[in-house]
Motif scaffolding. Sequence first.
Motif, PDB file in Angstrom:
ATOM      1  N   VAL A  21       0.991  -0.814   0.107  1.00 22.63           N
ATOM      2  CA  VAL A  21       0.333  -0.010  -0.092  1.00 22.63           C
ATOM      3  C   VAL A  21       0.802   0.936  -0.110  1.00 22.63           C
ATOM      4  CG1 VAL A  21      -1.742   1.456   1.426  1.00 22.63           C
ATOM      5  CG2 VAL A  21      -1.706  -1.227   1.116  1.00 22.63           C
ATOM      6  N   ALA A  22       1.917   0.878   0.372  1.00 22.93           N
ATOM      7  CA  ALA A  22       2.599   1.919   1.048  1.00 22.93           C
ATOM      8  C   ALA A  22       3.711   3.015  -0.422  1.00 22.93           C
ATOM      9  CB  ALA A  22       3.926   1.946   2.628  1.00 22.93           C
ATOM     10  N   ILE A  23       4.117   1.437  -0.984  1.00 23.20           N
ATOM     11  CA  ILE A  23       4.665   1.478  -2.104  1.00 23.20           C
ATOM     12  C   ILE A  23       3.751   2.619  -3.489  1.00 23.20           C
ATOM     13  CG2 ILE A  23       6.013   0.664  -4.199  1.00 23.20           C
ATOM     14  CD1 ILE A  23       7.127  -1.595  -1.376  1.00 23.20           C
ATOM     15  N   ALA A  37       0.769   8.989   8.162  1.00 26.33           N
ATOM     16  CA  ALA A  37      -0.968   8.218   8.620  1.00 26.33           C
ATOM     17  C   ALA A  37      -1.611   8.557   7.507  1.00 26.33           C
ATOM     18  CB  ALA A  37      -1.356   9.889   9.064  1.00 26.33           C
ATOM     19  N   GLU A  38      -1.341   9.091   6.191  1.00 27.52           N
ATOM     20  CA  GLU A  38      -2.397   8.249   4.645  1.00 27.52           C
ATOM     21  C   GLU A  38      -1.652   7.312   4.383  1.00 27.52           C
ATOM     22  OE1 GLU A  38      -2.432  10.630   0.649  1.00 27.52           O
ATOM     23  OE2 GLU A  38      -1.265  11.224   1.658  1.00 27.52           O
ATOM     24  N   LEU A  50       0.800   0.288  12.801  1.00 31.55           N
ATOM     25  CA  LEU A  50       2.362   0.683  11.823  1.00 31.55           C
ATOM     26  C   LEU A  50       3.699   1.002  12.295  1.00 31.55           C
ATOM     27  CD1 LEU A  50       1.720   2.712   8.411  1.00 31.55           C
ATOM     28  CD2 LEU A  50       3.833   2.458   9.302  1.00 31.55           C
ATOM     29  N   PHE A  51       4.112   1.132  13.043  1.00 30.35           N
ATOM     30  CA  PHE A  51       4.825   1.853  13.699  1.00 30.35           C
ATOM     31  C   PHE A  51       5.510   0.642  13.942  1.00 30.35           C
ATOM     32  CE2 PHE A  51       4.087   6.217  13.207  1.00 30.35           C
ATOM     33  CZ  PHE A  51       4.998   6.166  12.286  1.00 30.35           C
ATOM     34  N   ARG A  52       4.605  -0.429  14.895  1.00 30.74           N
ATOM     35  CA  ARG A  52       5.240  -1.586  15.419  1.00 30.74           C
ATOM     36  C   ARG A  52       5.702  -2.802  14.308  1.00 30.74           C
ATOM     37  NH1 ARG A  52       0.560  -1.278  19.165  1.00 30.74           N
ATOM     38  NH2 ARG A  52      -0.881  -3.358  17.307  1.00 30.74           N
ATOM     39  N   LYS A  57       9.491   5.163   8.243  1.00 28.60           N
ATOM     40  CA  LYS A  57       8.730   5.587   7.451  1.00 28.60           C
ATOM     41  C   LYS A  57       9.393   4.825   6.070  1.00 28.60           C
ATOM     42  CE  LYS A  57       6.882   9.083   3.772  1.00 28.60           C
ATOM     43  NZ  LYS A  57       7.112  10.700   3.425  1.00 28.60           N
ATOM     44  N   GLU A  58      10.740   4.916   6.042  1.00 24.46           N
ATOM     45  CA  GLU A  58      11.494   4.004   4.682  1.00 24.46           C
ATOM     46  C   GLU A  58      11.564   2.311   4.684  1.00 24.46           C
ATOM     47  OE1 GLU A  58      12.764   8.412   5.760  1.00 24.46           O
ATOM     48  OE2 GLU A  58      12.528   6.860   6.723  1.00 24.46           O
TER      49      GLU A  58
END
Length: 209
Positions: A21-23, A37-38, A50-52, A57-58
Amino acid sequence: MSEIGLRERKRQRMYQVVSDVAIRLFLEKGFDAVSVAEVAAAAEISKPTLFRYFPAKEDLVLHRIADHEGEAARVVAEAGDAPVEALRRHFLAGLERCDPVTGLNDDPQVLAFHGLLYETPSLVARAHTHQERSEAALAEVLGGDLDARLAAGQIMAVRRILAMENWRRIAAGERVADVRADAVAAAERAFGWLSAGLPPDLRTDRPSE
């Protein structure tokens, strides 16, 4: 054991889904234009969740190549002959099958991903930490001393530069068929230089225990 296996499969699916999804968002809008957040909203999870999974972000991008971390060390550890020879064969086999990690791949999705990775400074910096860990793992397999660390640094640099050159040419519009012969020749030449320049115990056999 089956319950543990199920939890692990769910965890790995979560990694894959969120990274994908992020990519997709990063490719559509640009890495810096998309917030964590997006990404979390698009993946239908909370930011803490997400951060777990992805501390930075990278890491959302680097997850896609995480399985290549330590690859050189694994190749050497499994080889029964010279480390450099084993890595030469492995790289040439990657060129033969157009493994994206060799840079010799013109699939549009692969090119887009590599463009995102190599043209985003923060991703390049984060990828460098992966490179350092791979180099350290290879040095350990080679014996762990100064000679091993020097050899590992040279080997990893050769692999990285060869892949970058292949990607650069493909990204500039050349076809895989037109680049392949040069890529193979460059790999043979580079690994030949490595073999000639490294200490004998690193090019002829693995260090003894």
